[in-house]
Design an enzyme around this catalytic site. Structure first.
Site, PDB file in Angstrom:
ATOM      1  CG  LEU A   1      -1.882   1.240   1.289  1.00 16.65           C
ATOM      2  CD1 LEU A   1      -2.600   1.774   0.200  1.00 16.65           C
ATOM      3  CD2 LEU A   1      -2.640   1.032   2.657  1.00 16.65           C
ATOM      4  CB  ALA A   2       2.727   3.068  -2.817  1.00 15.14           C
ATOM      5  CG  HIS A   3       0.735   5.120   2.246  1.00 15.86           C
ATOM      6  ND1 HIS A   3       0.924   4.027   2.542  1.00 15.86           N
ATOM      7  CD2 HIS A   3       0.927   6.114   3.583  1.00 15.86           C
ATOM      8  CE1 HIS A   3       1.281   3.945   3.780  1.00 15.86           C
ATOM      9  NE2 HIS A   3       1.094   4.920   4.318  1.00 15.86           N
ATOM     10  CB  ALA A   4       3.359  10.443   0.477  1.00 16.44           C
TER      11      ALA A   4
END
Length: 160
Positions: free
Chosen positions: A73-76
């Protein structure tokens, strides 16, 4: 967020056609995260700076984004790099290692961009509900169309 928050009520952000990339090629985890970020950029949800912030999150904090076997789960952090809430789904033709002790290699990368901190938390909760069914990861990894990806996500959401 209120004290009455029920994660089952959480909604997923929009998933545009351009944000679904099937059987992509990535040389490493950075490429895989950038594919998810580029899909968010392509559909107008985020800037390229957001994509690089997603990569830095893993550089800074390790592979914590690999939240289940085969799933990242790629996020910033929410911020001005997010133009509007959105989701991306990238399946990888060949799995890549993120360096996670238990959940590597990754075949599905979900990109998440949300503008407000509360929306970020509810979106993560909604995704957790979808992936409570571990077969969803394999089903998405094997999907051959964008509609199939949407159907898989929709079928595993709790009934409202």
């Amino acid at each position: 967020m209120t004290d009455n928050f029920d994660p089952a009520d959480a909604a997923l952000p929009p998933l545009a056609d351009r944000a679904i990339v099937l059987q992509a090629r990535a040389d490493d985890w950075r490429d895989a995260v950038r594919l998810a970020g580029d899909a968010l950029v392509d559909c107008g949800c985020a800037t390229t700076e957001y994509t690089e912030a997603m990569v830095r999150m893993v550089d800074d904090h390790g592979p914590y984004i690999v939240i289940a076997p085969g799933l990242a789960l790629a996020h910033a952090r929410p911020g001005p790099e997010v133009r509007r809430d959105g989701l991306s789904v990238v399946t990888l033709a060949t799995p890549v290692s993120f360096g996670h002790a238990h959940n590597d290699p990754v075949r599905v990368v979900i990109g998440l961009a949300v503008h407000a901190p509360d929306a970020h938390l509810t979106s993560v909760a909604a995704l957790a509900n979808v992936f409570n069914d571990s077969s969803a990861i394999q089903a998405i990894a094997d999907a051959t169309s964008r509609d199939q990806v949407r159907d898989i996500l929709d079928a595993r959401r709790p009934a409202s």
